[in-house]
Each structure stands twice: as structure tokens, then as C-alpha cells.
Design a protein around this motif. Sequence first.
Motif, PDB file in Angstrom:
ATOM      1  N   ASP A   1      -0.367   1.046 -11.835  1.00 38.66           N
ATOM      2  CA  ASP A   1      -0.405   1.113 -13.292  1.00 38.66           C
ATOM      3  C   ASP A   1      -1.296   2.050 -13.867  1.00 38.66           C
ATOM      4  O   ASP A   1      -0.335   3.187 -14.235  1.00 38.66           O
ATOM      5  CB  ASP A   1      -0.813  -0.063 -14.184  1.00 38.66           C
ATOM      6  CG  ASP A   1      -0.402  -1.815 -13.479  1.00 38.66           C
ATOM      7  OD1 ASP A   1       0.719  -1.316 -13.221  1.00 38.66           O
ATOM      8  OD2 ASP A   1      -1.301  -2.388 -13.050  1.00 38.66           O
ATOM      9  N   ARG A   2      -1.814   2.962 -13.901  1.00 39.14           N
ATOM     10  CA  ARG A   2      -2.677   4.153 -14.043  1.00 39.14           C
ATOM     11  C   ARG A   2      -2.203   5.253 -13.605  1.00 39.14           C
ATOM     12  O   ARG A   2      -1.524   6.728 -14.651  1.00 39.14           O
ATOM     13  CB  ARG A   2      -4.131   4.475 -13.673  1.00 39.14           C
ATOM     14  CG  ARG A   2      -5.229   3.276 -13.844  1.00 39.14           C
ATOM     15  CD  ARG A   2      -6.283   3.261 -13.577  1.00 39.14           C
ATOM     16  NE  ARG A   2      -7.330   2.082 -13.848  1.00 39.14           N
ATOM     17  CZ  ARG A   2      -8.047   2.896 -15.091  1.00 39.14           C
ATOM     18  NH1 ARG A   2      -8.207   4.234 -15.535  1.00 39.14           N
ATOM     19  NH2 ARG A   2      -9.320   1.718 -15.158  1.00 39.14           N
TER      20      ARG A   2
ATOM     21  N   ASP B   1       4.183  -4.897  -7.661  1.00 40.99           N
ATOM     22  CA  ASP B   1       3.873  -5.984  -8.975  1.00 40.99           C
ATOM     23  C   ASP B   1       4.776  -7.215  -7.724  1.00 40.99           C
ATOM     24  O   ASP B   1       3.897  -8.339  -7.869  1.00 40.99           O
ATOM     25  CB  ASP B   1       4.340  -5.896  -9.830  1.00 40.99           C
ATOM     26  CG  ASP B   1       3.187  -5.341 -11.157  1.00 40.99           C
ATOM     27  OD1 ASP B   1       1.906  -5.269 -10.686  1.00 40.99           O
ATOM     28  OD2 ASP B   1       3.497  -4.549 -11.854  1.00 40.99           O
ATOM     29  N   ALA B   2       5.375  -7.036  -7.888  1.00 39.93           N
ATOM     30  CA  ALA B   2       6.250  -7.927  -6.565  1.00 39.93           C
ATOM     31  C   ALA B   2       5.877  -8.379  -5.515  1.00 39.93           C
ATOM     32  O   ALA B   2       5.491  -9.442  -5.086  1.00 39.93           O
ATOM     33  CB  ALA B   2       8.195  -7.661  -6.813  1.00 39.93           C
ATOM     34  N   LEU B   3       5.454  -7.390  -4.860  1.00 38.39           N
ATOM     35  CA  LEU B   3       4.859  -7.776  -3.258  1.00 38.39           C
ATOM     36  C   LEU B   3       3.180  -8.347  -3.706  1.00 38.39           C
ATOM     37  O   LEU B   3       2.893  -9.296  -2.769  1.00 38.39           O
ATOM     38  CB  LEU B   3       4.684  -6.235  -2.519  1.00 38.39           C
ATOM     39  CG  LEU B   3       6.092  -5.250  -1.935  1.00 38.39           C
ATOM     40  CD1 LEU B   3       6.097  -4.487  -1.827  1.00 38.39           C
ATOM     41  CD2 LEU B   3       6.372  -6.857  -0.818  1.00 38.39           C
ATOM     42  N   ARG B   4       2.787  -8.426  -4.727  1.00 40.49           N
ATOM     43  CA  ARG B   4       1.127  -8.514  -4.419  1.00 40.49           C
ATOM     44  C   ARG B   4       1.764  -9.921  -5.375  1.00 40.49           C
ATOM     45  O   ARG B   4       0.891  -9.906  -5.279  1.00 40.49           O
ATOM     46  CB  ARG B   4       0.507  -7.622  -6.023  1.00 40.49           C
ATOM     47  CG  ARG B   4      -0.553  -8.235  -6.434  1.00 40.49           C
ATOM     48  CD  ARG B   4      -1.556  -7.990  -7.408  1.00 40.49           C
ATOM     49  NE  ARG B   4      -0.772  -7.418  -8.817  1.00 40.49           N
ATOM     50  CZ  ARG B   4      -0.557  -8.311  -9.521  1.00 40.49           C
ATOM     51  NH1 ARG B   4      -1.323  -9.524  -9.625  1.00 40.49           N
ATOM     52  NH2 ARG B   4       0.623  -8.316 -10.364  1.00 40.49           N
TER      53      ARG B   4
ATOM     54  N   LEU C   1       0.847  -1.135  -0.527  1.00 40.14           N
ATOM     55  CA  LEU C   1       0.212  -0.027  -0.027  1.00 40.14           C
ATOM     56  C   LEU C   1       1.033   1.555   0.424  1.00 40.14           C
ATOM     57  O   LEU C   1       0.934   2.382  -0.532  1.00 40.14           O
ATOM     58  CB  LEU C   1      -1.029  -0.148   1.117  1.00 40.14           C
ATOM     59  CG  LEU C   1      -1.824  -1.085   0.731  1.00 40.14           C
ATOM     60  CD1 LEU C   1      -2.885  -1.364   2.179  1.00 40.14           C
ATOM     61  CD2 LEU C   1      -3.054  -0.472  -0.379  1.00 40.14           C
ATOM     62  N   ASP C   2       1.638   1.030   0.562  1.00 39.74           N
ATOM     63  CA  ASP C   2       3.042   2.172   0.359  1.00 39.74           C
ATOM     64  C   ASP C   2       3.746   2.657  -0.648  1.00 39.74           C
ATOM     65  O   ASP C   2       3.215   3.618  -1.242  1.00 39.74           O
ATOM     66  CB  ASP C   2       4.415   2.320   0.947  1.00 39.74           C
ATOM     67  CG  ASP C   2       4.546   2.015   3.031  1.00 39.74           C
ATOM     68  OD1 ASP C   2       2.994   2.325   3.661  1.00 39.74           O
ATOM     69  OD2 ASP C   2       5.078   1.558   3.710  1.00 39.74           O
ATOM     70  N   LYS C   3       3.601   1.605  -1.222  1.00 38.70           N
ATOM     71  CA  LYS C   3       4.386   1.684  -2.987  1.00 38.70           C
ATOM     72  C   LYS C   3       2.858   2.604  -3.881  1.00 38.70           C
ATOM     73  O   LYS C   3       2.898   3.553  -5.243  1.00 38.70           O
ATOM     74  CB  LYS C   3       4.084   0.766  -4.002  1.00 38.70           C
ATOM     75  CG  LYS C   3       5.478  -0.179  -3.137  1.00 38.70           C
ATOM     76  CD  LYS C   3       7.011   0.617  -3.628  1.00 38.70           C
ATOM     77  CE  LYS C   3       7.908  -0.112  -2.102  1.00 38.70           C
ATOM     78  NZ  LYS C   3       9.072   0.903  -2.122  1.00 38.70           N
TER      79      LYS C   3
END
Length: 215
Positions: free
Chosen positions: A94-95, A59-62, A19-21
Motif C-alpha cells: 500500500d505504501r 488484497d484479494a490474496l490476503r 509475497l510476489d505481489k
Amino acid sequence: MGSIFKRKIGIEKQIDDFLDKVSESGLLFKSGVSAYLKGNIESFEKTIESIVETEHRGDALRRSLEEQLYIQTLIPESRGDVLSLLESMDSLLDRFKGALWRFDIERPEIGDEFHEDFRELINCVVESVEAIVRSSRAFFKDISAVADHMHKVSYWETESDKISTRLQRSIFRKEELRLSHRLQLRDFVRHVDKIADRAEDVADKLSIFAIKRSL
């Protein structure tokens, strides 16, 4: 009702990092467009590099979180909702990245008379995403606090719509601009405004998830 993961501190930390990202991507987007409007292309391009790196880490965290939810068979009753929420939040990141890339690719000429409204629009969009980030944190940690932030998503989305409409009207009343130029600027305004629309869509989804969890 406390944390959805009970004593799974490790996965909670990863969700916070993810969520920080999402939050950071909004700040980078705001910073990048500000640099663009000032004509500081070097700073703008560095911001693009930063947001690309942030998106990769997000993406890696997700993916790691999704894998853990399946392998460790965590929260089977809420797993689908959590996966959907993570994917929706990732789409906001991403947006932001995509919108900055669009500025870089098209390099629109934005007159000084439009700068203030562009900045206001971007601020509202970023605030709408920040509100859904806070709501999502509450969903994982303290379900009773979700509503404290959820209404702010709608507020900032509404403000974004108002500024978007005003800005588009100003653009099309600038008759000395070529029609193609007006259409390009309008598309940029709509593209940015849609990020706030997406944040509100995520908020609607999260509201349902929170109700289900509270039953």
C-alpha cells in the motif's frame, strides 16, 4: 524446522503469490519513479495502473488467506502472528502505491542535480522491502533461514537514512529554490524513506515471531 503448514501446499502457493505481489510493487515503484524523473509521463501513468492492479490482487490474496486460516483452523498456535505478518506486508504494498499516487497528484519539480540521490534512495527502500519479503518466505518454509535475510533489512534501512539526510541537506542548500518548493521535496524524501522504516518495523516483528516458532 520445515514448512509452517506441513503438507498444505495450496496455501503455501497463495502465500508465495501474495509475497510476489509485495515484491512486484517495489519493482513497479522503482520503475515508475524512474520514468517520472526522465519525464516519461505516459510510462509513469501506466506504472500507476499496474501497481493499482497489483495492490488489488495482493488484497484479494490476503483476504483469501485470512479466511482459510480461520475456516480451516490452520496453525491455531501461530495464527495471530501469521495474520499480523500478512497485514504488515500488505501495508508495504500500500505504501508503494500511495507514494506513486503522491507523485502523480503533486507532480513535484525535481531538479537534475537531485536525480541520482533520489534513485539511490529508492533503490535502498526497494531493497529493504525485498529483504523482508525473503525473510517472510523463510518464515513460512524454513525458519532457520530467516536470519540469512533479516540483517539486510537493517542494512538497507540505514543506507536509506543516510541518503535521505544527504538529499534533504542538498535540497535546503539550494537557495534559489522557493522555501515552499524545498519543503515539498523534503516531504517527498521523507515519505519515501519511511517505507524502509516500515520494512524494519516488520522485520522486528518477524524476528519475535521466528523466536516464538523456534521454541
